[in-house]
Scaffold this active site. Structure first.
Site, PDB file in Angstrom:
ATOM      1  N   HIS A   1      42.456  10.470  -9.369  1.00  0.00           N
ATOM      2  CA  HIS A   1      42.833  11.462 -10.278  1.00  0.00           C
ATOM      3  C   HIS A   1      42.833  12.959  -9.714  1.00  0.00           C
ATOM      4  O   HIS A   1      43.626  13.641 -10.024  1.00  0.00           O
ATOM      5  CB  HIS A   1      41.753  11.289 -11.455  1.00  0.00           C
TER       6      HIS A   1
ATOM      7  N   SER B   1      39.585   3.388 -12.227  1.00  0.00           N
ATOM      8  CA  SER B   1      38.404   3.463 -12.803  1.00  0.00           C
ATOM      9  C   SER B   1      37.647   2.365 -13.332  1.00  0.00           C
ATOM     10  O   SER B   1      36.633   2.079 -13.145  1.00  0.00           O
ATOM     11  CB  SER B   1      38.749   4.180 -14.171  1.00  0.00           C
TER      12      SER B   1
ATOM     13  N   ARG C   1      50.188   4.695  -8.091  1.00  0.00           N
ATOM     14  CA  ARG C   1      49.614   4.045  -6.876  1.00  0.00           C
ATOM     15  C   ARG C   1      50.399   2.912  -5.988  1.00  0.00           C
ATOM     16  O   ARG C   1      50.590   2.828  -4.801  1.00  0.00           O
ATOM     17  CB  ARG C   1      48.094   3.394  -7.340  1.00  0.00           C
TER      18      ARG C   1
END
Ligand code: PNS
Length: 164
Positions: free
Chosen positions: A18, A129, A91
């Site tokens: 991020h 995350s 990603r």
């Protein structure tokens, strides 16, 4: 007209992936708002206040990065803030399907807002995350994958849980 971008997400927790996208966005746009979703998950590890506090601390020295929270429809928030761009990180191919759906749905809801996808540095392409939380909770090392402040906060949370 200055370009104001919104980078929305759950950020539970903020990762170096991020951080990399935000730094790239801050170079590309006049201003980037990191918009943390309220109630993204029923039981987030970090409260909304903690997530906002962490992001604000990490970007304290970057004047064109703002950190805010939002609830409801993303396009409504973007309109309220008079922004014109939504930034999302991509990603891998696996991200593409959901991101494509969200970008086109957001475009249908508000055709004036453009979604821009940005690729993080290669070393962060496998981080999420969810994986950070799982690895850390099971005793794995996440050093270098999250900001130091996130690592410290993760340690505090796990210590608090095991002390109970
Ligand atoms: O970090 P995340 O969990 O991948 O972020 C997802 C997010 C916050 C971008 C998405 O869930 C969102 O925009 N939520 C707000 C509600 C909304 O507008 N939903 C319709 C999106 S097409």
């Amino acid at each position: 007209m200055p370009t104001l971008a919104v980078y929305p997400g759950s950020f539970d927790p903020l990762t170096n992936g991020h951080v990399d996208i935000i730094a790239r966005g801050a170079r590309l746009f006049d201003r980037i708002i990191v918009a943390v979703l309220v109630n993204a998950e029923k039981a987030p590890l970090f409260s909304i206040e903690e997530r906002v506090e962490i992001a604000r601390a990490v970007f304290a020295d970057q004047p064109n990065v703002e950190v805010d929270m939002f609830k409801g429809l993303l396009v409504d928030y973007v309109e309220r803030r008079r922004a014109n761009v939504i930034v999302r990180g991509l990603r891998a191919v696996s991200d593409f399907e959901l991101e494509f759906q969200m970008a086109l749905m957001n475009r249908r809801l508000n055709g004036a807002v453009e979604t821009v996808f940005m690729m993080p540095a290669e070393q962060y392409t496998y981080i999420s995350s969810r994986l950070i939380k799982e690895v850390f909770t099971l005793g794995g090392r996440v050093h270098g994958l999250v900001p130091d402040m996130v690592e410290a906060r993760l340690r505090e949370k796990v210590a608090r849980k095991t002390a109970r």
